[in-house]
Every structure is written in structure tokens, then in C-alpha cells.
Motif scaffolding. Structure first.
Motif, mmCIF file in Angstrom:
data_model
loop_
_atom_site.group_PDB
_atom_site.id
_atom_site.type_symbol
_atom_site.label_atom_id
_atom_site.label_comp_id
_atom_site.label_asym_id
_atom_site.label_seq_id
_atom_site.Cartn_x
_atom_site.Cartn_y
_atom_site.Cartn_z
ATOM 1 N N ASN A 150 -2.352 39.358 85.843
ATOM 2 C CA ASN A 150 -3.447 39.887 86.655
ATOM 3 C C ASN A 150 -3.196 41.311 87.137
ATOM 4 O O ASN A 150 -3.897 41.806 88.000
ATOM 5 C CB ASN A 150 -3.685 38.976 87.868
ATOM 6 C CG ASN A 150 -4.162 37.622 87.440
ATOM 7 O OD1 ASN A 150 -4.816 37.487 86.422
ATOM 8 N ND2 ASN A 150 -3.816 36.616 88.212
ATOM 9 N N ARG A 151 -2.222 41.960 86.584
ATOM 10 C CA ARG A 151 -1.882 43.330 86.981
ATOM 11 C C ARG A 151 -3.012 44.274 86.585
ATOM 12 O O ARG A 151 -3.517 44.209 85.472
ATOM 13 C CB ARG A 151 -0.592 43.741 86.291
ATOM 14 C CG ARG A 151 -0.081 45.076 86.709
ATOM 15 C CD ARG A 151 1.310 45.303 86.127
ATOM 16 N NE ARG A 151 1.804 46.584 86.527
ATOM 17 C CZ ARG A 151 2.380 46.849 87.689
ATOM 18 N NH1 ARG A 151 2.530 45.876 88.566
ATOM 19 N NH2 ARG A 151 2.804 48.048 87.979
ATOM 20 N N ILE A 152 -3.414 45.140 87.512
ATOM 21 C CA ILE A 152 -4.495 46.076 87.221
ATOM 22 C C ILE A 152 -3.925 47.445 86.891
ATOM 23 O O ILE A 152 -2.867 47.830 87.371
ATOM 24 C CB ILE A 152 -5.497 46.194 88.391
ATOM 25 C CG1 ILE A 152 -4.802 46.733 89.639
ATOM 26 C CG2 ILE A 152 -6.161 44.879 88.675
ATOM 27 C CD1 ILE A 152 -5.750 47.185 90.702
ATOM 28 N N SER A 153 -4.653 48.161 86.066
ATOM 29 C CA SER A 153 -4.280 49.521 85.709
ATOM 30 C C SER A 153 -5.556 50.311 85.451
ATOM 31 O O SER A 153 -6.313 49.990 84.547
ATOM 32 C CB SER A 153 -3.397 49.529 84.469
ATOM 33 O OG SER A 153 -3.117 50.857 84.101
ATOM 34 N N THR A 154 -5.792 51.322 86.265
ATOM 35 C CA THR A 154 -6.975 52.155 86.104
ATOM 36 C C THR A 154 -6.617 53.543 85.593
ATOM 37 O O THR A 154 -7.476 54.421 85.563
ATOM 38 C CB THR A 154 -7.741 52.284 87.438
ATOM 39 O OG1 THR A 154 -6.868 52.829 88.422
ATOM 40 C CG2 THR A 154 -8.263 50.940 87.897
ATOM 41 N N THR A 155 -5.366 53.750 85.204
ATOM 42 C CA THR A 155 -4.953 55.065 84.720
ATOM 43 C C THR A 155 -5.529 55.320 83.334
ATOM 44 O O THR A 155 -5.809 54.397 82.580
ATOM 45 C CB THR A 155 -3.421 55.180 84.660
ATOM 46 O OG1 THR A 155 -2.917 54.166 83.811
ATOM 47 C CG2 THR A 155 -2.814 55.039 86.034
ATOM 48 N N ARG A 156 -5.723 56.597 83.030
ATOM 49 C CA ARG A 156 -6.292 56.981 81.745
ATOM 50 C C ARG A 156 -5.245 57.529 80.790
ATOM 51 O O ARG A 156 -5.438 57.510 79.585
ATOM 52 C CB ARG A 156 -7.366 58.056 81.947
ATOM 53 C CG ARG A 156 -8.537 57.586 82.729
ATOM 54 C CD ARG A 156 -9.650 58.586 82.873
ATOM 55 N NE ARG A 156 -9.315 59.971 82.611
ATOM 56 C CZ ARG A 156 -10.108 60.981 82.908
ATOM 57 N NH1 ARG A 156 -11.256 60.761 83.463
ATOM 58 N NH2 ARG A 156 -9.748 62.205 82.645
ATOM 59 N N PHE A 157 -4.148 58.060 81.314
ATOM 60 C CA PHE A 157 -3.196 58.789 80.481
ATOM 61 C C PHE A 157 -1.793 58.226 80.609
ATOM 62 O O PHE A 157 -1.443 57.619 81.599
ATOM 63 C CB PHE A 157 -3.119 60.264 80.897
ATOM 64 C CG PHE A 157 -4.429 60.959 81.047
ATOM 65 C CD1 PHE A 157 -5.279 61.105 79.971
ATOM 66 C CD2 PHE A 157 -4.830 61.479 82.262
ATOM 67 C CE1 PHE A 157 -6.491 61.755 80.101
ATOM 68 C CE2 PHE A 157 -6.032 62.125 82.400
ATOM 69 C CZ PHE A 157 -6.863 62.265 81.317
ATOM 70 N N THR A 158 -0.988 58.512 79.579
ATOM 71 C CA THR A 158 0.465 58.423 79.680
ATOM 72 C C THR A 158 0.961 59.862 79.541
ATOM 73 O O THR A 158 0.158 60.775 79.283
ATOM 74 C CB THR A 158 1.061 57.548 78.566
ATOM 75 O OG1 THR A 158 0.791 58.162 77.307
ATOM 76 C CG2 THR A 158 0.504 56.142 78.604
#
Length: 130
Positions: A35-43
């Protein structure tokens, strides 16, 4: 008995059988954090290419790229540095802004993912920290 359907995952909770997850290995995904969320767009590796791709979705940036290419030709009446350098500066500034916003998004995601949640323990008949 409560049952929640979210995509391909079904989570059933009952007093008799306890907690069951279908498919069985779903809770093992993402290092045990499904259920971990991630809203980042880049690495770090994709930051500059993706940022430039998003920037060239705007018609104004395509126009200035075209003008900068024309200014680089020999028959241009103005110096190339008066057009190309400011355009590159704007692209770089916007890419740095995108990176800063993405770093803040990652920080907010980590804060959200590290929050404690409570779940009902049927044996103790109280909420416990999960």
C-alpha cells in the motif's frame, strides 16, 4: 465479515478466519509494503529527459527552439548568444524547479508512508498499531 475489492486484491477480515488476502502473495510485493504510495515523477536518471519532454509539450518552447535554430544559421542578423543562452537558461531553471518539486513530493510521500495506522485486533478487542 468485511470484504474490500481494489483492483486485483481482495482483503477479507472475519472473527473466525482472521485476515486473508487474495491473491496470497500480494502482501509480499514492494518489500512487504503493497500500500506504499509514490507520487514522484522522476528518478535521478530520468529527471532531465522527462523534464525536457514535459517542457516541449508547450507550444511556446517549441517556438523558441525553432527561433534558436534559425539564429544559429549563418545568415541570421543577430548573435546566437542573445537568443540561445536565455532559452537554455529558462529550460534549465524549469528543470531545476521540477526536480525541487519532485524532491518535496518524495519527502511528503515518505512522511505519509511512515505514519502509523491502527487495526482492530479481534483477540484483544482493541485497536493496535500496525
Amino acid at each position: 465479515m468485511a470484504s474490500v475489492l481494489a483492483g486485483e486484491r481482495v482483503l477479507s477480515i472475519s472473527r473466525a478466519s482472521g485476515r486473508q488476502c487474495v491473491p496470497p502473495g500480494h502482501d509480499k510485493r514492494q518489500n512487504g509494503q503493497p500500500n506504499r504510495i509514490s507520487t514522484t515523477r522522476f528518478t535521478l536518471a530520468t529527471w532531465l529527459p522527462k523534464s525536457l519532454f514535459v517542457q516541449f509539450q508547450r507550444a511556446a518552447n517549441i517556438y523558441f527552439l525553432f527561433i534558436s535554430a534559425i539564429v544559429l544559421l549563418d545568415f541570421s542578423p543577430i548573435m546566437w548568444s542573445s537568443t540561445v543562452l536565455p532559452f537554455c537558461g529558462v529550460l534549465l531553471w524549469t528543470a531545476l524547479k521540477d526536480m525541487y518539486e519532485d524532491m518535496r513530493r518524495r519527502r511528503d510521500d515518505d512522511a505519509e508512508n511512515l505514519r502509523h495506522c491502527f487495526r482492530w485486533d479481534f483477540t484483544r478487542k482493541q485497536f493496535t498499531t500496525a
